[in-house]
Scaffold this motif. Structure first.
Motif, PDB file in Angstrom:
ATOM      1  N   PHE A 140       0.818  -1.225   0.000  1.00 32.59           N
ATOM      2  CA  PHE A 140       0.000   0.000   0.000  1.00 32.59           C
ATOM      3  C   PHE A 140       0.850   1.274   0.000  1.00 32.59           C
ATOM      4  O   PHE A 140       0.422   2.294  -0.520  1.00 32.59           O
ATOM      5  N   TYR A 141       2.012   1.219   0.639  1.00 28.63           N
ATOM      6  CA  TYR A 141       2.761   2.463   0.840  1.00 28.63           C
ATOM      7  C   TYR A 141       4.209   2.408   0.344  1.00 28.63           C
ATOM      8  O   TYR A 141       4.950   3.374   0.537  1.00 28.63           O
ATOM      9  N   GLN A 142       4.611   1.265  -0.198  1.00 25.24           N
ATOM     10  CA  GLN A 142       6.013   1.075  -0.636  1.00 25.24           C
ATOM     11  C   GLN A 142       7.001   1.336   0.516  1.00 25.24           C
ATOM     12  O   GLN A 142       8.074   1.909   0.332  1.00 25.24           O
ATOM     13  N   LEU A 143       6.620   0.913   1.699  1.00 27.53           N
ATOM     14  CA  LEU A 143       7.520   1.009   2.850  1.00 27.53           C
ATOM     15  C   LEU A 143       8.059  -0.387   3.164  1.00 27.53           C
ATOM     16  O   LEU A 143       7.292  -1.348   3.198  1.00 27.53           O
ATOM     17  N   ASN A 144       9.359  -0.481   3.391  1.00 34.89           N
ATOM     18  CA  ASN A 144       9.956  -1.796   3.660  1.00 34.89           C
ATOM     19  C   ASN A 144      10.304  -1.962   5.132  1.00 34.89           C
ATOM     20  O   ASN A 144      11.209  -1.282   5.627  1.00 34.89           O
ATOM     21  N   LYS A 180      -6.172   9.706   0.027  1.00 38.18           N
ATOM     22  CA  LYS A 180      -5.360   8.547   0.385  1.00 38.18           C
ATOM     23  C   LYS A 180      -4.561   8.870   1.634  1.00 38.18           C
ATOM     24  O   LYS A 180      -4.050   9.978   1.773  1.00 38.18           O
ATOM     25  N   HIS A 181      -4.491   7.884   2.518  1.00 34.85           N
ATOM     26  CA  HIS A 181      -3.696   8.072   3.730  1.00 34.85           C
ATOM     27  C   HIS A 181      -2.209   8.202   3.374  1.00 34.85           C
ATOM     28  O   HIS A 181      -1.699   7.438   2.556  1.00 34.85           O
ATOM     29  N   ILE A 182      -1.557   9.164   4.017  1.00 31.29           N
ATOM     30  CA  ILE A 182      -0.108   9.326   3.800  1.00 31.29           C
ATOM     31  C   ILE A 182       0.620   8.952   5.092  1.00 31.29           C
ATOM     32  O   ILE A 182       0.604   9.726   6.064  1.00 31.29           O
ATOM     33  N   PRO A 183       1.242   7.783   5.142  1.00 30.09           N
ATOM     34  CA  PRO A 183       1.997   7.445   6.363  1.00 30.09           C
ATOM     35  C   PRO A 183       3.170   8.410   6.532  1.00 30.09           C
ATOM     36  O   PRO A 183       3.852   8.750   5.554  1.00 30.09           O
ATOM     37  N   THR A 184       3.382   8.855   7.768  1.00 35.69           N
ATOM     38  CA  THR A 184       4.474   9.807   8.023  1.00 35.69           C
ATOM     39  C   THR A 184       5.815   9.232   7.568  1.00 35.69           C
ATOM     40  O   THR A 184       6.676   9.964   7.080  1.00 35.69           O
ATOM     41  N   ALA A 185       5.978   7.920   7.704  1.00 33.53           N
ATOM     42  CA  ALA A 185       7.261   7.302   7.366  1.00 33.53           C
ATOM     43  C   ALA A 185       7.599   7.423   5.878  1.00 33.53           C
ATOM     44  O   ALA A 185       8.751   7.251   5.487  1.00 33.53           O
TER      45      ALA A 185
END
Ligand SMILES: Cc1ncc(COP(=O)(O)O)c(C=O)c1O
Length: 383
Positions: free
Chosen positions: A79-83, A210-215
């Motif tokens: 969803f956020y391309q965060l690993n 769309k939600h934007i995660p702070t990370a």
């Protein structure tokens, strides 16, 4: 008998418990406490039962079952391309509430200052105090609940170690814009602060936003500790499965606290949530539609009753201004509504340390059955 601990000397019963008790005593429609009065999806409950039958009933690994940590890592990637490495950067907790306690106790030394943006989820301040830290409030100003970057900067001192941000935001329903998030992030970077990002309502964002995660913001992956929970996403708040995603060093510190707070989290529920997360893409459109429908209907009815406020963009809360309807403050008006109108809400002044702005509002939770919302509106008619 000797006194109980000083660190809890100024703690009071949480406002949610007080309101729910009064709602029961007065047989009021309860739009106070923030959980659905309907059940989560049957398919997920069936999976949980199956997991129990299959024998997933003994202690889980203390930092979470491998399946669940893997699925958490997968959805942040998808969803956020965060690993996040499921082995070392994801920790499962008893809901987001334990996660918040754990993060704060893993980072904060006595005397450290923590910026809390008010109105805040009430466990932040309690957890900070239990760690011996000092909560430093910065107000999100009505009517759009934005913060003044200068006020925020002025609140940061050499003792500030952590800033807590909640997006989408309880109790206001605010969804932070990218520009706002960047402005806070830049201050965190400039002042070398950790940022605890409470994103439990990450999937309750409406109108195509769309939600934007702070990370995901530039320079923020390393210093952001993201907390979320399956309770809100699957409408099963009683399952209490939450998690912390953070870099390896912070995750290790969190795990050291977590192992002595709860040790391990319910095994069959973790295994079920892992299956639920696998199905997120199919599940979410219906989930968001359901809550959007409730928000839209309730908002229109509240407008008809003369309450005038911006449409909340996320969560299942509305922060409703009351000044046009009463000279009372939020607590007294909430009591009056429970007793005379049989409708329970939450007076938000409990979520402020500094500003009196909360006294002009009530928080309504619209995560309720159609008939519950209808009864509340009927009871409020003619206010
Ligand atoms: C902003 C916020 N953070 C955390 C929580 C706690 O979540 P959990 O039920 O997973 O402990 C809540 C619950 O209402 C909340 O509103």
């Amino acid at each position: 008998m000797k006194e109980t601990a000083l660190r809890i000397a100024d703690f009071k019963d949480s406002i949610f418990g007080v309101i729910s008790r009064l709602a029961r005593e007065n047989q009021a429609v309860n739009l106070g406490q923030g959980f659905p009065d309907f059940d989560g999806p049957d398919w997920l409950k069936e999976i949980a039962f199956k997991k129990m039958q299959e024998g997933h009933n003994q202690y889980a690994p203390f930092h979470g079952t491998p399946n669940l940590r893997q699925e958490i890592s997968n959805y942040y990637q998808k969803f956020y391309q965060l690993n996040y490495n499921p082995e070392s950067e994801v920790t499962v907790t008893v809901g987001a509430t334990e996660a918040i306690y754990v993060v704060i106790n893993a980072l904060i030394n006595p005397g450290d200052e923590v910026i809390v943006l008010e109105p805040f989820y009430d466990s932040y301040v309690a957890s900070i105090k239990m760690a011996g830290g000092i909560p430093v409030p910065v107000t999100m100003h009505a009517p759009d609940f934005s913060i003044d970057a200068k006020e925020l900067e002025a609140a940061i001192t050499s003792k500030t170690k952590l800033l807590i941000l909640n997006n989408p935001h309880n109790p206001t329903g605010k969804v932070w814009t990218k520009e706002e998030l960047i402005s806070v992030s830049q201050l965190a970077i400039k002042n070398d602060l950790y940022l605890l990002s409470d994103e439990v309502y990450e999937f309750l964002v409406f109108d195509g936003n769309k939600h934007i995660p702070t990370a995901t913001l530039e320079g923020m992956m390393e210093r952001t500790i993201t907390v979320s929970s399956a309770g809100k996403t699957f409408g099963l708040t009683g399952w209490k499965i939450g998690w912390i995603c953070a870099n390896q060093k912070v995750s290790h510190a969190c795990r050291l606290v977590h192992q002595y707070v709860t040790f391990a989290v319910s095994t069959p529920m973790q295994e079920a949530v892992a299956e639920g997360l696998k199905k997120l893409s199919d599940y979410l459109p219906g989930f968001v539609e359901l809550y959007k429908g409730k928000r839209d209907t309730f908002y229109i009815e509240m407008k008809k009753l003369g309450f005038d406020f911006p449409l909340p963009k996320g969560t299942y809360f509305m922060m409703v201004p009351i000044k046009k309807h009463t000279d009372l403050n939020d607590v007294d008006f909430a009591m009056k509504l429970i007793k005379e109108r049989k409708v329970a809400t939450v007076p938000p002044s409990a979520f402020y340390l500094k500003s009196a702005e909360g006294q002009g509002y009530l928080r309504f939770c619209f995560a309720k059955k159609e008939e519950t919302l209808k009864s509340a509106i009927q009871n409020l008619n003619g206010l």
